[in-house]
Motif scaffolding. Structure first.
Motif, short mmCIF file in Angstrom:
data_model
loop_
_atom_site.label_atom_id
_atom_site.label_comp_id
_atom_site.label_asym_id
_atom_site.label_seq_id
_atom_site.Cartn_x
_atom_site.Cartn_y
_atom_site.Cartn_z
N LEU A 190 -23.57 -25.42 -79.79
CA LEU A 190 -23.01 -26.77 -79.82
C LEU A 190 -23.35 -27.55 -78.56
N TYR A 191 -23.38 -26.84 -77.44
CA TYR A 191 -23.63 -27.48 -76.15
C TYR A 191 -24.85 -26.88 -75.46
N PRO A 192 -26.08 -27.24 -75.90
CA PRO A 192 -27.28 -26.70 -75.24
C PRO A 192 -27.26 -27.04 -73.75
N GLU A 193 -27.61 -26.06 -72.94
CA GLU A 193 -27.48 -26.22 -71.49
C GLU A 193 -28.28 -27.38 -70.95
N CYS A 195 -10.33 -26.06 -74.65
CA CYS A 195 -10.10 -24.62 -74.49
C CYS A 195 -10.47 -23.95 -75.82
N GLU A 196 -11.72 -24.00 -76.17
CA GLU A 196 -12.19 -23.57 -77.50
C GLU A 196 -12.42 -22.06 -77.49
N CYS A 197 -11.62 -21.35 -78.26
CA CYS A 197 -11.63 -19.88 -78.22
C CYS A 197 -12.08 -19.24 -79.53
N ILE A 198 -12.47 -20.01 -80.52
CA ILE A 198 -12.81 -19.45 -81.82
C ILE A 198 -14.32 -19.28 -81.98
N ASP A 199 -15.09 -20.31 -81.64
CA ASP A 199 -16.54 -20.24 -81.80
C ASP A 199 -17.26 -19.86 -80.51
N SER A 200 -16.53 -19.81 -79.39
CA SER A 200 -17.13 -19.44 -78.11
C SER A 200 -16.60 -18.09 -77.67
N ALA A 201 -17.08 -17.63 -76.53
CA ALA A 201 -16.65 -16.34 -75.97
C ALA A 201 -15.58 -16.50 -74.91
#
Length: 341
Positions: A148-151, A286-292
């Motif tokens: 979702l957020y390319p570096e 604070c996205e904890c479902i699709d990220s690590a």
């Protein structure tokens, strides 16, 4: 129903205001709010816990409400705020309790657990997982959802807004100080399922020139009554008009200091006490479902309970019944020794 009462404690030069509910001799639960909130943020949990026989205590954190406000960024380092909470517990003759945190209050509670485990029967936190923000927002970057957020395009991902505070603090807080009531109405919104998988506004803060697209005054949007009542809004607005946003926002200006403090955690950061973590399904910062983002926590907590609630970031206020149910169930099943008798 248990009454919610107002209190003031002085510990040295610091003053802490707090709300409390339940019997004075009930098992203590201390609830720590985040940005830009107040002890009022825990009103639903105070009532619920107090009615059950706990002594529920919610302080205005450093820089907020009727607690002490300081004039330097470094006065809002995590180590000092943890000290405030330990001093509060000492002043109330609380040797050990259950700690609950949300948003910036979560790193405070995680730090109490990792630096003062002997003061914890258990810890519960909402939205912000362990071993992340205590080490500064840059520690969260390797855990981002890079699909979702390319570096190359979003080097800080949804933590871009925290970088903006560091780059131009005065501009970051200007619209909030200009009209606190409008700011609270614009910020305190219920979760949006339709934003799942889309770039969140906090990821383009620097590109857009700050909060609200760089406007000097927040937009005048309708109050989201699924989160706040008119009476709640009045309390928030009056408190933030009195203190301003410098103190509360200065919590964002201590990432390096916080990382140095957090590196001194005990037992290599491993938590043995019961831990509850509540994930907000529609919290896209604070996205904890699709990220690590929650993975470090899972490797460091030996007695971890996780629960997902279909809410946005302000879950304790948006979904109080679900939050209270999860918290009370965990207290009864994982921290049963402290259940009121």
């Amino acid at each position: 129903m248990a009454l919610i009462t107002e209190h003031l404690v002085k510990t040295g030069a610091h003053q802490t205001f707090y709300l409390a509910s339940g019997p004075v001799d009930g098992p203590p639960v201390i609830l720590c709010h985040g940005w830009p909130e107040l002890s009022l943020s825990w009103r639903h949990q105070l009532q619920c816990l107090g009615d059950l026989g706990f002594r529920a205590i919610a302080p205005d954190m450093r820089g907020y409400g009727r607690s002490s406000v300081y004039g330097r960024h470094e006065d809002y380092a995590l180590e000092l705020i943890v000290g405030d909470m330990i001093d509060l517990a000492d002043a109330l003759s609380i040797d050990k309790c259950v700690w609950v945190g949300h948003d910036w209050g979560a790193p405070v509670v995680w730090s109490i657990a990792s630096h003062h485990p002997d003061r914890c029967h258990g810890v519960a936190n909402l939205c912000v997982p362990y071993a992340t923000l205590e080490f500064g927002y840059k520690a969260c970057l390797p855990l981002l959802d890079r699909k979702l957020y390319p570096e190359a395009e979003y080097p800080f991902g949804q933590w871009d807004y925290q970088a903006f505070y560091e780059e131009d603090f005065a501009k970051a807080i200007r619209p909030f100080d200009a009209d606190p009531a409008k700011a609270i109405k614009a910020l305190f919104r219920k979760g949006r399922a339709d934003m799942r998988g889309k770039v969140w506004r906090n990821a383009v803060m620097r590109r857009d020139g700050g909060w609200f697209g760089g406007a000097d005054v927040p937009p005048d949007v309708p109050l989201d009554t699924d989160v706040l009542s008119e009476a709640d809004l009045s309390v928030y607005a009056a408190a933030l008009a009195r203190t301003g946003f410098f103190g509360g926002s200065s919590w964002y200006m201590n990432h390096e200091r916080n990382a140095a403090y957090s590196a001194g955690w005990r037992n290599d950061g491993r938590l043995q006490m019961p831990v509850l973590f509540l994930i907000a399904e529609y919290d896209y910062t604070c996205e904890c479902i699709d990220s690590a983002l929650a993975e470090p926590m899972r490797g460091l907590c030996s007695n971890l309970t996780e629960h997902t609630i279909a809410s946005g970031h302000w879950m304790a206020q948006e979904k109080p019944v679900q939050v209270n149910a999860a918290l009370v169930n965990w207290l009864a099943t994982s921290v049963g020794a402290v259940w009121p008798r």
